[in-house]
Design a protein around this motif. Structure first.
Motif, PDB file in Angstrom:
ATOM      1  N   ASP A   1       3.171   9.627   9.452  1.00 48.23           N
ATOM      2  CA  ASP A   1       3.546  10.372  10.657  1.00 48.23           C
ATOM      3  C   ASP A   1       2.950  11.781  10.624  1.00 48.23           C
TER       4      ASP A   1
ATOM      5  N   ARG B   1       4.088  19.217  13.243  1.00 47.37           N
ATOM      6  CA  ARG B   1       5.225  19.928  13.852  1.00 47.37           C
ATOM      7  C   ARG B   1       5.825  20.913  12.859  1.00 47.37           C
ATOM      8  N   GLU B   2       5.962  20.460  11.617  1.00 51.40           N
ATOM      9  CA  GLU B   2       6.552  21.331  10.600  1.00 51.40           C
ATOM     10  C   GLU B   2       5.698  22.582  10.407  1.00 51.40           C
TER      11      GLU B   2
ATOM     12  N   ILE C   1       7.186   7.037  -5.771  1.00 51.85           N
ATOM     13  CA  ILE C   1       5.803   7.504  -5.577  1.00 51.85           C
ATOM     14  C   ILE C   1       5.717   8.598  -4.517  1.00 51.85           C
TER      15      ILE C   1
ATOM     16  N   ASP D   1       5.743  12.039  -2.908  1.00 47.55           N
ATOM     17  CA  ASP D   1       5.682  13.483  -3.181  1.00 47.55           C
ATOM     18  C   ASP D   1       6.041  13.861  -4.621  1.00 47.55           C
ATOM     19  N   HIS D   2       5.636  13.036  -5.579  1.00 46.48           N
ATOM     20  CA  HIS D   2       5.894  13.341  -6.992  1.00 46.48           C
ATOM     21  C   HIS D   2       7.364  13.634  -7.266  1.00 46.48           C
TER      22      HIS D   2
ATOM     23  N   ASP E   1       4.464  14.562  12.865  1.00 48.50           N
ATOM     24  CA  ASP E   1       5.664  15.200  12.335  1.00 48.50           C
ATOM     25  C   ASP E   1       5.275  16.302  11.349  1.00 48.50           C
ATOM     26  N   TYR E   2       4.264  16.011  10.536  1.00 49.19           N
ATOM     27  CA  TYR E   2       3.780  16.995   9.558  1.00 49.19           C
ATOM     28  C   TYR E   2       3.253  18.231  10.275  1.00 49.19           C
TER      29      TYR E   2
ATOM     30  N   VAL F   1      -0.612   5.374   9.985  1.00 49.33           N
ATOM     31  CA  VAL F   1       0.649   4.830   9.451  1.00 49.33           C
ATOM     32  C   VAL F   1       1.568   5.999   9.081  1.00 49.33           C
TER      33      VAL F   1
ATOM     34  N   LYS G   1      -0.001   6.652   0.853  1.00 51.78           N
ATOM     35  CA  LYS G   1      -0.234   5.223   0.626  1.00 51.78           C
ATOM     36  C   LYS G   1       0.734   4.452   1.509  1.00 51.78           C
ATOM     37  N   ASN G   2       0.193   3.662   2.377  1.00 54.83           N
ATOM     38  CA  ASN G   2       0.980   2.871   3.320  1.00 54.83           C
ATOM     39  C   ASN G   2       2.017   3.731   4.055  1.00 54.83           C
ATOM     40  N   GLY G   3       1.622   4.921   4.388  1.00 49.93           N
ATOM     41  CA  GLY G   3       2.486   5.789   5.195  1.00 49.93           C
ATOM     42  C   GLY G   3       3.400   6.685   4.390  1.00 49.93           C
ATOM     43  N   HIS G   4       3.343   6.580   3.051  1.00 50.08           N
ATOM     44  CA  HIS G   4       4.213   7.432   2.226  1.00 50.08           C
ATOM     45  C   HIS G   4       3.399   8.548   1.592  1.00 50.08           C
ATOM     46  N   SER G   5       3.851   9.761   1.778  1.00 49.96           N
ATOM     47  CA  SER G   5       3.143  10.902   1.221  1.00 49.96           C
ATOM     48  C   SER G   5       3.259  10.897  -0.300  1.00 49.96           C
ATOM     49  N   LEU G   6       2.128  11.056  -0.972  1.00 53.69           N
ATOM     50  CA  LEU G   6       2.141  11.007  -2.438  1.00 53.69           C
ATOM     51  C   LEU G   6       2.222  12.388  -3.073  1.00 53.69           C
ATOM     52  N   GLY G   7       2.233  13.424  -2.247  1.00 52.05           N
ATOM     53  CA  GLY G   7       2.329  14.778  -2.793  1.00 52.05           C
ATOM     54  C   GLY G   7       0.951  15.417  -2.914  1.00 52.05           C
TER      55      GLY G   7
ATOM     56  N   ARG H   1      10.478  17.143  11.476  1.00 50.73           N
ATOM     57  CA  ARG H   1      10.261  18.221  10.507  1.00 50.73           C
ATOM     58  C   ARG H   1      10.317  19.610  11.111  1.00 50.73           C
TER      59      ARG H   1
END
Lengths: 674, 500
Positions: free
Chosen positions: B108, B114-115, A321, A323-324, B111-112, B106, B67-73, A247
């Motif tokens: 990253d 780093r941004e 699901i 990031d919306h 990486d977040y 789970v 959730k399980n490593g995926h960003s939900l926003g 990123r």
């Protein structure tokens, strides 16, 4: 004070530049003294930098042929030849018209010839100029491939310097359009030659190399499968690409490496459940869709993501699901925004330019997201004004948007619930029918596919679609050269005929004509054949309909059935045909068409003893319908069938190990006892 | 089950999100609850086996879940400070495993971060500076020039001023005088330094009795060391070996000095003539802004090893302690180094470092080792009996001066401690390896030197600190203040990052 004195001559030269006509620069190229010519070219270089008017003047005055002549002359000094290439490169940096003029002077062969020189500075100048020309939209990329030795020479030059690397990679990535170009570059060892540039110390080289791979691998399984096993400094390319996704890397780099990984995944080179796809590529592409990104990046991000998840339901679920995303995409429809229109003309222009691209990208991504999962479709349709946006999209002027909107609609039309509710509420059939008029094939395929779903019996849109002349349209599709259109046309007719009323059935038959029906029954494509048989079967349902249709088309239909049963077809086709016969046998008067046709009766008998249980069962349906007790004339039919040996077979089948066959045979035999 | 954040005092018997100052994401319906009993549709539902992450961004005060490593926003914006991770369980027998970074996440998170680090740095890089053309550059040049003048790099300052069309506020002779005094202090020749100061600036020390006292205490220490002129002439050491700053360039280079700086010193020490001055000017300039790579990476590793799910919070803690350290080292390390051959001198840039305590200690070890190897046998006052007697006598004078000072100016604990520490040296048979032995370290001359230099400048109505040092000190202080006020972005900004 001393510095003032030094500056004086410089000021004078600036003054003379302004006053002298461009003619003077060109004249100096013809001087007899090579040293003066060199100085003339150098002065010209300084005069044209960033000055589009000067560039155009010099071109009009004929500087280009002279520069090319000097560049090609063996007697010219390397320095002169290099400066000529630099000036030509500078001219190419101007307007598209400049590039056209250069192309007209056959600049490309001259520059390619220059690449054979031993002098690196000259080669770099030629490559730089070539790069500028090839990245212009007016240059046909095929010019790169006219001479086969050019590519291999360029590959060899890749090792010379970071500039040759940057320019050559940039030329390749702009000139690689379609599988033919990909194959040529691949066969010349592009992968091996460019891979190590991904770890170059120069950002520009790394970036251009990465772009090369993204175009080489795009929809190309061969390249993609190769890339996955290539390693640089002990690191496999997928790992290198993943690092470029980080990123903190420039957006351009993140996006391009995501495209590489996407191509590799779609080609099957990387599994869809690999963490580099699920946890790296997919989230990166979703981020590219966010409002923070530039419009171009959002378009590219959405299109790439749509491609990545198109065929994998798990990736669709994860993306839905993340990031919306579904809500985020709704923003793609808000350009140009009402604010930009008022406050900033430049912004409005920018927004307008990208508005179509944004909308079609969003539709594409929605289509992929909703391809398989009912919950996702529901979420998409519940997004603000979604159905209105699709309906509007269907009638947009841009064909790209219309096509993407139809794709989206098609994806969503797979939902039974949506067909019954939102599709009906928004009368989507109306614009859809409009899209189908005079549309190019690509559009017709998706639109007719969508129509198939809208014509399913439970769909409330079925009625209005029929009334708007769908039968005629679909019948014409069945005559298309395009296979997908034929399938969709006949498929839609099949759906339409399912449990339809008499009039519709007659309309279909009339619209299609028996000739066309026979044509379709002898279609080389099994899908077309199956759907045509399906249509026949749907037409021949409920007794009055069967009798009516058989009374008008009985002869032809019986002929067709015979033909198929005799032909070389797979089990499913034969089963479907026998089912048609069973339907015919269910008619009141239609029965006689079978009973009086010994040929058909023999065929039924044959299939009763066939090795395939499905065919046996289908044949048995025919027999059951023929010998059913309560119907008129059943006695005669029973007798006739006993005479040809059907009863013996029934006895045999009643001992069968297959419970279905056994039951059916026993029921049939009971008809004889009653 | 609800996962979220609560402020202190929120009712622990209710799911997070339902009450004021409480925020939550609930597994049964996937809704987010922002201090309200009614939720908003937010994400998917979650259940047994799912890994839910909650990340608070202290830079923009938002929160997102994974959730399980995926960003939900983003779930919440405008969050108040001081929230605590909260999990609410409703069903009997529910079990939760909490991971605060003891295991890899789970999602990253690195990486977040780093941004965001890149974002903050881009924000700093793009910060608008002066509208008028050249204004900014002129100001930078002034800062560099004043820095050079302050520390008495007269040749460099002259060359720099010439090439940038500036005027030097202080007279050249004055700079040279200061330079002479500083050289003496840094060489440990305190007696001569005091004498010279009294000659050149007659009333200075009279008006600053505390300064005079500090100089004299240092003189006493140098006597013990055997370096002060008064004892050296009595001792048996060859003046030559004692004359120069008695350490190699390596040992007096402070932690953040780049290797090229060390090389420079060699050049300058050996070179003569104007061309050398000029090269000295160039390299000094660059030295002023090149910071040590090793030190930078040290900072980075400190950031990156923090991997809690509430990363910024941790980073603030880290950076805060760093800031404090670096500030304290500003005070200690502000100094100038001189070469005895007079024309070539350079700064050790001690106050550019912002070195942490840890680095500093390491450096001291280094220096001591150097001394060990160069002077195999260290003897009190250089081993001369006469010198020892002179030292004892000087000590008595010092004691008397201290008492007089107390009478005239009242109690001064700093002075008292200074004297006590200095006298403590005599309590050990080998003062150099004693607990108070670090006073003998040549690096301890630097703060004295700096104080004296500032005092002289003040008499000329010149700033006692160069603007460059002030600006850096202020930047460091700002970052510290930001950290204390909970402004998260300071975690990704350090003054050192910009000293290159």
């Amino acid at each position: 004070m001393a510095s003032c004195v030094l500056e004086a001559p410089l000021r004078m030269s600036v003054l003379s530049e302004v006053t002298a006509s461009s003619r003077h620069y060109v004249d100096r190229l013809f001087d007899l003294d090579p040293q003066k010519v060199l100085q003339g070219v150098i002065d010209m270089k300084n005069a044209v930098i960033g000055n589009n008017k000067q560039k155009a003047n010099l071109i009009v005055l004929g500087a280009v042929p002279r520069l090319l002549y000097l560049l090609q002359q063996e007697t010219s000094s390397t320095e002169l030849r290099t400066e000529c290439a630099v000036v030509l490169g500078s001219l190419a940096m101007g307007t598209e018209n400049n590039v056209k003029s250069l192309l007209d002077c056959h600049i490309i062969p001259a520059l390619l010839q220059g690449l054979l020189s031993p002098d690196l500075k000259f080669i770099e100048a030629c490559l730089r100029c070539l790069r500028t020309i090839f990245i212009s939209p007016v240059t046909p990329e095929d010019l790169l491939y006219t001479d086969a030795t050019v590519i291999s020479h360029l590959m060899a030059l890749l090792s010379r310097s970071r500039y040759t690397q940057e320019y050559i990679c940039q030329i390749f990535s702009h000139c690689c359009k379609g599988p033919d170009h990909q194959t040529i570059l691949f066969n010349h060892g592009a992968v091996q030659n460019i891979a190590h540039l991904l770890v170059s110390t120069s950002y520009k080289v790394r970036m251009q190399a990465l772009k090369c791979f993204s175009v080489l691998a795009f929809e190309n399984p061969q390249v993609s499968m190769t890339l996955v096993n290539v390693s640089v400094d002990g690191e496999l390319l997928p790992q290198i690409f993943v690092k470029m996704l980080q990123r903190d890397k420039p957006i351009e780099m993140q996006l391009t490496s995501a495209k590489c990984l996407t191509s590799m995944c779609r080609a099957g080179a990387i599994r869809t459940d690999d963490s580099c796809i699920v946890l790296k590529t997919l989230p990166c592409l979703v981020r590219m869709c966010s409002k923070e990104r530039l419009l171009e990046e959002r378009v590219e991000g959405a299109e790439t993501l749509a491609y990545l998840i198109e065929t994998d339901v798990e990736l669709q679920r994860i993306a839905s699901i993340t990031d919306h995303l579904i809500v985020m995409l709704a923003d793609y429809f808000k350009y140009p925004s009402s604010v930009s229109a008022i406050t900033d003309i430049k912004r409005l222009d920018h927004d307008l330019k990208h508005a179509h691209e944004l909308r079609q990208a969003a539709f594409k991504l929605y289509a992929s997201l909703g391809a398989n999962d009912e919950d996702i479709r529901k979420k998409i349709i519940e997004t603000e004004n979604m159905m209105d946006r699709i309906v509007n999209g269907l009638s947009e002027s841009s064909i790209k948007v219309r096509l993407a909107a139809v794709r989206c609609l098609h994806s969503l039309s797979r939902s039974v619930q949506q067909l019954r509710t939102s599709f009906q509420d928004h009368a989507v059939w109306k614009p859809l029918m409009k899209v189908l008029q005079n549309a190019p094939n690509e559009m017709l395929v998706v639109a007719s596919s969508t129509l198939c779903n809208l014509l399913l019996e439970f769909s409330p849109s079925k009625e209005p679609i029929l009334e708007s002349g769908a039968i005629e349209l679909l019948c014409s599709l069945t005559q298309s050269e395009n296979l997908a259109l034929r399938v969709n046309g006949i498929w839609a007719l099949m759906n339409m005929a399912f449990q339809a009323e008499q009039k519709i059935k007659s309309d279909i038959l009339r619209g299609l004509s028996t000739e066309q029906l026979f044509q379709l029954l002898s279609d080389s494509d099994v899908n077309v054949l199956m759907k045509t048989l399906g249509l026949l079967r749907n037409l021949l349902s409920t007794r009055p309909h069967i009798d009516h249709i058989m009374s008008t088309h009985g002869k032809q239909i019986m002929q067709a059935v015979t033909l198929i049963l005799e032909g070389e077809h797979n089990i499913e086709v034969k089963e479907q045909t026998l089912c048609i016969l069973a339907n015919i046998a269910d008619g009141t008067t239609a029965k006689e068409l079978i009973m009086t046709n010994d040929d058909i009766l023999q065929k039924i008998k044959y299939y009763m003893s066939h090795s395939n249980a499905k065919l046996q069962l289908a044949a048995m349906f025919c027999i059951s319908n023929l010998i059913w007790n309560e119907e008129e004339g059943s006695q005669e039919r029973q007798d006739k069938l006993r005479d040809i040996g059907i009863v013996d077979i029934l006895h045999k089948l009643s001992q069968s190990s297959d419970p279905n066959l056994c039951d059916k045979a026993k029921t049939a035999l009971q008809q004889y006892l009653a | 089950m609800g996962i979220g954040l609560s402020a202190q005092g929120v009712n622990m018997n209710r799911l997070p999100g339902w009450d004021k100052h409480s925020y939550g994401y609930h597994g049964d319906d996937g809704h987010s609850f922002c201090s309200s009993g009614t939720g908003q549709p937010y994400g998917p539902t979650f259940t047994t086996g799912d890994v839910i992450g909650c990340c608070v961004n202290l830079i923009n005060n938002t929160c997102f879940y994974t959730k399980n490593g995926h960003s939900l926003g983003i779930a919440f914006t405008d969050l108040p400070p001081n929230l605590y991770p909260t999990v609410g369980l409703q069903t009997p027998g529910e079990v939760v495993d909490a991971n605060f970074g003891q295991h890899p996440f789970v999602f990253d998170i690195e990486d977040y971060m780093r941004e965001w680090r890149t974002k903050i740095q881009a924000q700093i890089d793009r910060f608008p500076i002066g509208d008028r053309e050249g204004e900014w550059q002129t100001m930078i040049q002034k800062m560099v020039s004043s820095y050079l003048v302050h520390h008495g790099y007269c040749a460099t300052a002259e060359a720099f001023a010439r090439s940038t069309d500036q005027t030097v506020l202080e007279e050249l002779a004055s700079i040279k005088n200061r330079q002479r005094i500083q050289k003496l202090v840094l060489a440990g020749r305190m007696g001569e330094a005091i004498e010279t100061t009294q000659q050149l600036y007659p009333s200075l020390l009279e008006r600053n009795p505390n300064l005079l006292f500090a100089l004299k205490v240092r003189q006493f220490i140098e006597m013990v060391n055997g370096t002060d002129s008064e004892v050296r002439c009595l001792g048996g050491h060859s003046p030559k070996s004692q004359d120069s700053y008695p350490v190699s360039p390596r040992s007096f280079s402070s932690p953040s000095m780049s290797p090229s700086h060390g090389m420079n010193i060699h050049n300058l020490a050996t070179g003569k003539g104007s061309s050398t001055h000029f090269s000295g000017f160039e390299s000094s300039c660059s030295n002023g802004v090149i910071s040590n790579k090793a030190h930078q990476s040290y900072c980075h590793s400190k950031h990156t090893t923090t991997s809690l799910n509430v990363p910024e919070l941790n980073n603030i803690n880290v950076s805060r302690s760093q800031q404090v350290n670096s500030y304290s080292s500003n005070d200690v390390d502000m100094e100038t180094d001189h070469y005895s051959n007079g024309v070539a001198e350079t700064s050790s840039n001690g106050f550019l470092n912002g070195s942490s305590k840890h680095d500093h200690e390491m450096e001291e070890c280094d220096t001591e080792m150097e001394v060990d190897s160069s002077q195999l046998r260290r003897q009190l006052c250089g081993g001369s009996q006469a010198a020892i007697e002179r030292m004892i006598h000087f000590g008595r004078e010092l004691q008397a001066m201290s008492e007089q000072l107390r009478r005239e100016c009242g109690k001064n604990t700093a002075n008292k401690k200074m004297l006590k520490d200095a006298f403590s040296l005599l309590a050990y048979s080998d003062p150099w390896s004693s607990p108070v032995g670090n006073q003998l370290d040549p690096i301890q001359r630097e703060p004295v030197c700096s104080v004296l230099n500032s005092a002289i400048l003040e008499t000329h109505n010149l700033p006692k600190q160069p603007p460059l040092a002030l600006a850096m000190g202020q930047a460091s202080q700002c970052l510290g203040l930001m950290a204390r006020s909970g402004i998260g972005s300071c975690a990704f900004a350090t003054v050192e990052d910009y000293l290159h």
